[in-house]
Design a protein around this motif. Structure first.
Motif, PDB file in Angstrom:
ATOM      1  N   GLU A   4       0.821  -1.204   0.000  1.00  0.00           N
ATOM      2  CA  GLU A   4       0.000   0.000   0.000  1.00  0.00           C
ATOM      3  C   GLU A   4       0.853   1.251   0.000  1.00  0.00           C
ATOM      4  O   GLU A   4       1.922   1.288   0.598  1.00  0.00           O
ATOM      5  N   GLU A   5       0.356   2.243  -0.705  1.00  0.00           N
ATOM      6  CA  GLU A   5       0.991   3.556  -0.683  1.00  0.00           C
ATOM      7  C   GLU A   5       0.462   4.315   0.523  1.00  0.00           C
ATOM      8  O   GLU A   5      -0.734   4.312   0.785  1.00  0.00           O
ATOM      9  N   ASP A   6       1.359   4.965   1.239  1.00  0.00           N
ATOM     10  CA  ASP A   6       0.940   5.905   2.263  1.00  0.00           C
ATOM     11  C   ASP A   6       1.686   7.206   2.014  1.00  0.00           C
ATOM     12  O   ASP A   6       2.287   7.375   0.948  1.00  0.00           O
ATOM     13  N   SER A   7       1.687   8.120   2.942  1.00  0.00           N
ATOM     14  CA  SER A   7       2.311   9.420   2.698  1.00  0.00           C
ATOM     15  C   SER A   7       3.834   9.332   2.586  1.00  0.00           C
ATOM     16  O   SER A   7       4.463  10.224   2.025  1.00  0.00           O
ATOM     17  N   ARG A   8       4.425   8.257   3.069  1.00  0.00           N
ATOM     18  CA  ARG A   8       5.884   8.108   3.051  1.00  0.00           C
ATOM     19  C   ARG A   8       6.406   7.346   1.836  1.00  0.00           C
ATOM     20  O   ARG A   8       7.494   7.622   1.346  1.00  0.00           O
ATOM     21  N   GLY A   9       5.647   6.330   1.394  1.00  0.00           N
ATOM     22  CA  GLY A   9       6.129   5.520   0.279  1.00  0.00           C
ATOM     23  C   GLY A   9       5.292   4.262   0.102  1.00  0.00           C
ATOM     24  O   GLY A   9       4.104   4.244   0.422  1.00  0.00           O
ATOM     25  N   LEU A  10       5.944   3.214  -0.399  1.00  0.00           N
ATOM     26  CA  LEU A  10       5.277   1.929  -0.629  1.00  0.00           C
ATOM     27  C   LEU A  10       5.551   1.019   0.562  1.00  0.00           C
ATOM     28  O   LEU A  10       6.662   0.521   0.741  1.00  0.00           O
ATOM     29  N   PHE A  11       4.516   0.814   1.383  1.00  0.00           N
ATOM     30  CA  PHE A  11       4.629  -0.024   2.575  1.00  0.00           C
ATOM     31  C   PHE A  11       4.235  -1.447   2.208  1.00  0.00           C
ATOM     32  O   PHE A  11       3.189  -1.665   1.587  1.00  0.00           O
ATOM     33  N   VAL A  12       5.082  -2.409   2.562  1.00  0.00           N
ATOM     34  CA  VAL A  12       4.864  -3.802   2.162  1.00  0.00           C
ATOM     35  C   VAL A  12       4.870  -4.726   3.371  1.00  0.00           C
ATOM     36  O   VAL A  12       5.564  -4.479   4.353  1.00  0.00           O
ATOM     37  N   ARG A  13       4.072  -5.783   3.259  1.00  0.00           N
ATOM     38  CA  ARG A  13       4.087  -6.886   4.232  1.00  0.00           C
ATOM     39  C   ARG A  13       4.200  -8.166   3.417  1.00  0.00           C
ATOM     40  O   ARG A  13       3.383  -8.409   2.522  1.00  0.00           O
ATOM     41  N   GLY A  14       5.203  -8.958   3.728  1.00  0.00           N
ATOM     42  CA  GLY A  14       5.406 -10.189   2.983  1.00  0.00           C
ATOM     43  C   GLY A  14       5.742 -11.342   3.892  1.00  0.00           C
ATOM     44  O   GLY A  14       6.041 -11.162   5.078  1.00  0.00           O
ATOM     45  N   ARG A  15       5.682 -12.530   3.315  1.00  0.00           N
ATOM     46  CA  ARG A  15       6.040 -13.739   4.055  1.00  0.00           C
ATOM     47  C   ARG A  15       6.822 -14.651   3.126  1.00  0.00           C
ATOM     48  O   ARG A  15       6.389 -14.943   2.021  1.00  0.00           O
TER      49      ARG A  15
END
Length: 180
Positions: free
Chosen positions: A70-81
């Motif tokens: 997801e994009e937020d105000s800072r950048g591309l935030f990722v969650r992976g496994r």
């Protein structure tokens, strides 16, 4: 394809991790800057499942799956496994824990960009294809913000074991009381 990065400082026992794969406005070593909204169309079209988690940008070596992007105000935030059934993913996890592997790099196709004064590009829209664990990231400033703790699952298991042990002790105490 160009690359931007995310250093991975640690990973949970189940192979999950999270952080920023790209930071907006930051110049990478290729002189590109990703602008806010650059990933929006690709994320709407592909979703997390449509972006591959690879080893060193090698299409033949997927090592896990993205749970969310997801994009937020800072950048591309990722969650992976990481898929720990895969040998390379287990290696990646061991290297991440040892601090020997600490970067992620985005693989994309440029859709809209403009030249910046003094060189480089402002990436306005990119088609995000993959995010890889890499040895040498292009954007050293991007870092993991938190490690998704598998400890929560481990804590739940430990709590369940403690409850079971209490029940066993209570049952054993009751059995002794009844046999006396």
């Amino acid at each position: 394809m160009k690359a931007a990065s995310l250093a991975v400082e640690a990973a949970a026992a189940d192979g999950s991790f999270e952080g920023y794969a790209s930071l907006f406005w930051r110049e990478d070593m290729g002189r590109d800057r990703v602008m806010p909204g650059a990933f929006r169309t690709a994320l709407q079209r592909r979703g997390a499942a449509g972006v591959k988690l690879l080893w060193q940008h090698r299409a033949e070596e997927p090592i896990g799956a993205w749970q969310s992007l997801e994009e937020d105000s800072r950048g591309l935030f990722v969650r992976g496994r990481l898929a720990l059934e895969v040998g390379r993913a287990r290696e990646a996890l061991a290297l991440m824990r040892a601090g020997a592997l600490d970067g992620l790099s985005i693989g994309f196709r440029t859709v809209k960009a403009e030249r910046l004064t003094g060189g480089g590009r402002a990436l306005r829209e990119v088609d995000l294809l993959e995010i890889s664990l890499v040895t040498f990231p292009m954007l050293p400033e991007a870092r993991v913000s938190a490690v998704k703790a598998a400890r929560a699952g481990e804590a739940a298991l430990a709590d369940g074991m403690r409850r079971a042990a209490r029940r066993l002790r209570a049952a054993a105490a009751g059995a002794r009381w009844q046999t006396r």
